[in-house]
Scaffold this motif. Structure first.
Motif, PDB file in Angstrom:
ATOM      1  N   SER A   1      49.761  26.233  50.515  1.00  0.00           N
ATOM      2  CA  SER A   1      49.689  25.105  49.677  1.00  0.00           C
ATOM      3  C   SER A   1      49.333  25.588  48.151  1.00  0.00           C
ATOM      4  CB  SER A   1      48.076  24.258  49.892  1.00  0.00           C
ATOM      5  OG  SER A   1      47.093  25.248  49.816  1.00  0.00           O
ATOM      6  N   GLY A   2      49.178  26.745  48.063  1.00  0.00           N
ATOM      7  CA  GLY A   2      49.438  27.155  46.565  1.00  0.00           C
ATOM      8  C   GLY A   2      48.144  27.874  45.807  1.00  0.00           C
ATOM      9  N   LYS A   3      47.230  28.310  46.713  1.00  0.00           N
ATOM     10  CA  LYS A   3      45.684  28.644  46.347  1.00  0.00           C
ATOM     11  C   LYS A   3      46.295  30.029  45.517  1.00  0.00           C
ATOM     12  CE  LYS A   3      44.408  29.072  50.746  1.00  0.00           C
ATOM     13  NZ  LYS A   3      45.525  28.472  51.484  1.00  0.00           N
ATOM     14  N   GLY A   4      46.778  30.712  46.268  1.00  0.00           N
ATOM     15  CA  GLY A   4      47.013  32.065  45.254  1.00  0.00           C
ATOM     16  C   GLY A   4      47.929  31.966  43.790  1.00  0.00           C
ATOM     17  N   THR A   5      48.486  31.240  43.901  1.00  0.00           N
ATOM     18  CA  THR A   5      49.342  30.683  42.914  1.00  0.00           C
ATOM     19  C   THR A   5      48.538  30.153  41.922  1.00  0.00           C
ATOM     20  OG1 THR A   5      51.345  30.452  44.018  1.00  0.00           O
ATOM     21  CG2 THR A   5      51.156  29.266  41.927  1.00  0.00           C
ATOM     22  N   GLN A   6      47.855  29.221  42.159  1.00  0.00           N
ATOM     23  CA  GLN A   6      46.812  28.488  41.152  1.00  0.00           C
ATOM     24  C   GLN A   6      45.735  29.439  40.706  1.00  0.00           C
ATOM     25  OE1 GLN A   6      47.646  25.733  39.509  1.00  0.00           O
ATOM     26  NE2 GLN A   6      49.281  25.631  40.905  1.00  0.00           N
ATOM     27  N   CYS A   7      45.300  30.538  41.537  1.00  0.00           N
ATOM     28  CA  CYS A   7      44.264  31.171  41.390  1.00  0.00           C
ATOM     29  C   CYS A   7      44.606  32.247  40.312  1.00  0.00           C
ATOM     30  CB  CYS A   7      43.882  32.180  42.526  1.00  0.00           C
ATOM     31  SG  CYS A   7      42.797  31.252  43.644  1.00  0.00           S
ATOM     32  N   GLU A   8      45.987  32.784  40.194  1.00  0.00           N
ATOM     33  CA  GLU A   8      46.613  33.551  39.060  1.00  0.00           C
ATOM     34  C   GLU A   8      46.540  32.889  37.862  1.00  0.00           C
ATOM     35  OE1 GLU A   8      50.189  35.751  41.434  1.00  0.00           O
ATOM     36  OE2 GLU A   8      50.743  34.591  39.715  1.00  0.00           O
ATOM     37  N   LEU A   9      46.490  31.703  37.881  1.00  0.00           N
ATOM     38  CA  LEU A   9      46.658  30.923  36.569  1.00  0.00           C
ATOM     39  C   LEU A   9      45.200  30.523  35.973  1.00  0.00           C
ATOM     40  CD1 LEU A   9      49.448  28.292  37.348  1.00  0.00           C
ATOM     41  CD2 LEU A   9      49.766  30.235  35.714  1.00  0.00           C
ATOM     42  N   ILE A  10      44.344  30.112  36.988  1.00  0.00           N
ATOM     43  CA  ILE A  10      42.900  30.068  36.687  1.00  0.00           C
ATOM     44  C   ILE A  10      42.039  31.243  36.261  1.00  0.00           C
ATOM     45  CG2 ILE A  10      40.735  29.296  37.600  1.00  0.00           C
ATOM     46  CD1 ILE A  10      42.187  27.480  39.787  1.00  0.00           C
ATOM     47  N   THR A  11      42.607  32.159  36.575  1.00  0.00           N
ATOM     48  CA  THR A  11      41.896  33.394  36.272  1.00  0.00           C
ATOM     49  C   THR A  11      42.277  33.999  34.852  1.00  0.00           C
ATOM     50  OG1 THR A  11      43.160  34.866  37.687  1.00  0.00           O
ATOM     51  CG2 THR A  11      41.019  34.666  38.491  1.00  0.00           C
ATOM     52  N   GLN A  12      43.799  33.609  34.650  1.00  0.00           N
ATOM     53  CA  GLN A  12      44.390  34.033  33.335  1.00  0.00           C
ATOM     54  C   GLN A  12      43.455  33.318  32.348  1.00  0.00           C
ATOM     55  OE1 GLN A  12      48.475  33.206  33.086  1.00  0.00           O
ATOM     56  NE2 GLN A  12      48.979  34.741  34.578  1.00  0.00           N
ATOM     57  N   LYS A  13      43.333  32.057  32.454  1.00  0.00           N
ATOM     58  CA  LYS A  13      42.536  31.214  31.404  1.00  0.00           C
ATOM     59  C   LYS A  13      41.170  31.344  31.452  1.00  0.00           C
ATOM     60  CE  LYS A  13      42.224  26.804  29.059  1.00  0.00           C
ATOM     61  NZ  LYS A  13      42.884  25.553  29.044  1.00  0.00           N
ATOM     62  N   TYR A  14      40.571  31.250  32.477  1.00  0.00           N
ATOM     63  CA  TYR A  14      39.095  31.151  32.504  1.00  0.00           C
ATOM     64  C   TYR A  14      38.239  32.552  33.139  1.00  0.00           C
ATOM     65  CZ  TYR A  14      39.475  26.337  32.393  1.00  0.00           C
ATOM     66  OH  TYR A  14      40.046  24.834  31.851  1.00  0.00           O
ATOM     67  N   GLY A  15      38.946  33.640  33.041  1.00  0.00           N
ATOM     68  CA  GLY A  15      38.489  35.056  33.302  1.00  0.00           C
ATOM     69  C   GLY A  15      37.597  35.156  34.319  1.00  0.00           C
ATOM     70  N   LEU A  16      37.666  34.393  35.550  1.00  0.00           N
ATOM     71  CA  LEU A  16      36.642  34.481  36.727  1.00  0.00           C
ATOM     72  C   LEU A  16      37.322  35.547  37.442  1.00  0.00           C
ATOM     73  CD1 LEU A  16      36.569  30.736  37.648  1.00  0.00           C
ATOM     74  CD2 LEU A  16      34.958  32.183  36.111  1.00  0.00           C
ATOM     75  N   VAL A  17      36.390  36.240  38.430  1.00  0.00           N
ATOM     76  CA  VAL A  17      36.868  37.030  39.349  1.00  0.00           C
ATOM     77  C   VAL A  17      37.386  36.383  40.635  1.00  0.00           C
ATOM     78  CG1 VAL A  17      36.002  39.127  40.744  1.00  0.00           C
ATOM     79  CG2 VAL A  17      35.140  38.946  38.469  1.00  0.00           C
ATOM     80  N   HIS A  18      38.662  36.708  40.701  1.00  0.00           N
ATOM     81  CA  HIS A  18      39.406  35.954  42.015  1.00  0.00           C
ATOM     82  C   HIS A  18      39.006  36.783  43.222  1.00  0.00           C
ATOM     83  CE1 HIS A  18      43.530  35.230  44.394  1.00  0.00           C
ATOM     84  NE2 HIS A  18      42.586  34.574  44.667  1.00  0.00           N
ATOM     85  N   ILE A  19      38.374  36.243  44.268  1.00  0.00           N
ATOM     86  CA  ILE A  19      37.974  36.610  45.681  1.00  0.00           C
ATOM     87  C   ILE A  19      38.901  35.926  46.628  1.00  0.00           C
ATOM     88  CG2 ILE A  19      35.926  37.317  47.087  1.00  0.00           C
ATOM     89  CD1 ILE A  19      34.320  37.337  44.468  1.00  0.00           C
ATOM     90  N   SER A  20      39.885  36.881  47.096  1.00  0.00           N
ATOM     91  CA  SER A  20      40.428  36.021  48.175  1.00  0.00           C
ATOM     92  C   SER A  20      40.437  36.609  49.613  1.00  0.00           C
ATOM     93  CB  SER A  20      41.921  36.303  47.902  1.00  0.00           C
ATOM     94  OG  SER A  20      42.755  36.203  49.294  1.00  0.00           O
ATOM     95  N   ALA A  21      39.824  35.936  50.289  1.00  0.00           N
ATOM     96  CA  ALA A  21      39.227  36.207  51.758  1.00  0.00           C
ATOM     97  C   ALA A  21      40.593  36.822  52.462  1.00  0.00           C
ATOM     98  CB  ALA A  21      38.661  35.405  52.638  1.00  0.00           C
ATOM     99  N   GLY A  22      41.679  36.222  52.247  1.00  0.00           N
ATOM    100  CA  GLY A  22      43.100  37.008  53.103  1.00  0.00           C
ATOM    101  C   GLY A  22      43.367  38.311  52.380  1.00  0.00           C
ATOM    102  N   ASP A  23      43.219  38.364  51.182  1.00  0.00           N
ATOM    103  CA  ASP A  23      43.320  39.777  50.334  1.00  0.00           C
ATOM    104  C   ASP A  23      42.509  40.694  50.816  1.00  0.00           C
ATOM    105  OD1 ASP A  23      45.651  38.670  49.155  1.00  0.00           O
ATOM    106  OD2 ASP A  23      44.528  38.403  47.078  1.00  0.00           O
TER     107      ASP A  23
END
Ligand code: AP5
Length: 234
Positions: A16-38
């Protein structure tokens, strides 16, 4: 003034685009991306017993048992960077037991983002998805093509996007694998959604990635602004 860091969860069907949106969100908001799949794919790459077991479930498009997933996610959320910068949790929780565990550990998200995409589009996204093993960036042959020949030459596919054993006909085997994941998702999604009713925001995911991000960005900015207005600044 020290605002508490943002805590966000993102959910949606496979591709659905979770990983893709996470790239964009972390770029702007500086959060730590934690992906269960990764996290699970890293466990597989490490060659551990848990990794071997996890792979069996992932190949079938089923949920990996809680015994493996829950502590893995909890440990990552507890690390200093997540606590200081805030976190963006992707692909967890996927069942009510996982949501309950998260709550039990004291992790309470501020916002639950749900990406909504029609099923026929999901399959097309899975089929075209490619990953850059060097940067970890997600591409799509049609919608997000690689920038250079060099990147193009090194792109790979995820093992659960292909499922070579299933069928000699490529397009068919893609669909089987993706459909199994979709079936698992559909079986569990309402249980999880019902636990976060009050903080859920539904996003129309069937648009360009920039347009999808614009909706998320608006929601996040509004939330931050509201916080600033209500919290007593010192
Ligand atoms: P996971 O890795 O989380 O996979 P998933 O949920 O199937 O989601 P995907 O990563 O496939 O898709 P995505 O939503 O990130 O989409 P993407 O941005 O790549 O989980 C894998 C497996 O691990 C599960 O099946 C399960 O077995 C196990 N697992 C994971 N979490 C678990 C848990 N909590 N408990 C138990 N087991 C767990 O985009 C897809 C493609 O579309 C890309 O090519 C992209 O470029 C393209 N694209 C994205 N957005 C757009 C757009 N707006 N327009 C056009 N194309 C787009």
């Amino acid at each position: 003034k020290a605002e508490p860091p943002l805590k966000i969860m993102i959910s949606g069907a496979p591709a659905s685009g979770k990983g893709t949106q996470c790239e964009l969100i972390t770029q702007k908001y500086g959060l730590v991306h934690i992906s269960a799949g990764d996290l699970l794919r890293a466990e597989i790459a490490s060659g551990s017993e848990n990794g071997k077991l996890a792979k069996e479930y992932m190949e079938k498009g089923q949920l990996v048992p809680d015994e493996i997933v829950v502590m893995m996610v909890k440990d990552r959320l507890s690390q200093t960077d997540s606590q200081q910068k805030g976190w963006l949790l992707d692909g967890y929780p996927r069942s009510s037991s996982q949501a309950t565990a998260l709550k039990g550990f004291g992790f309470q998200p501020d916002l639950f983002i749900v990406l909504e995409v029609p099923e026929d589009i999901l399959i097309e996204r899975v089929v075209g998805r490619r990953l850059d093993p060097v940067t970890g960036k997600i591409y799509h042959l049609k919608y997000s093509p690689p920038e250079t020949e060099e990147i193009s030459a090194r792109l790979t596919q995820r093992f659960d996007d292909t499922e070579e054993k299933a069928s000699p006909y490529e397009t068919l085997s893609y669909s089987i694998s993706a459909k199994l994941r979709l079936k698992t998702h559909n079986q569990n999604v309402s249980d999880v959604l019902s636990m976060y009713d009050d903080i859920t925001i539904k996003i129309k995911g069937n648009r360009s990635k920039e347009e999808v991000f614009a909706q998320i960005d608006t929601a996040l900015s509004q939330m931050l602004q509201q916080r600033n207005n209500t919290s007593p600044s010192s």
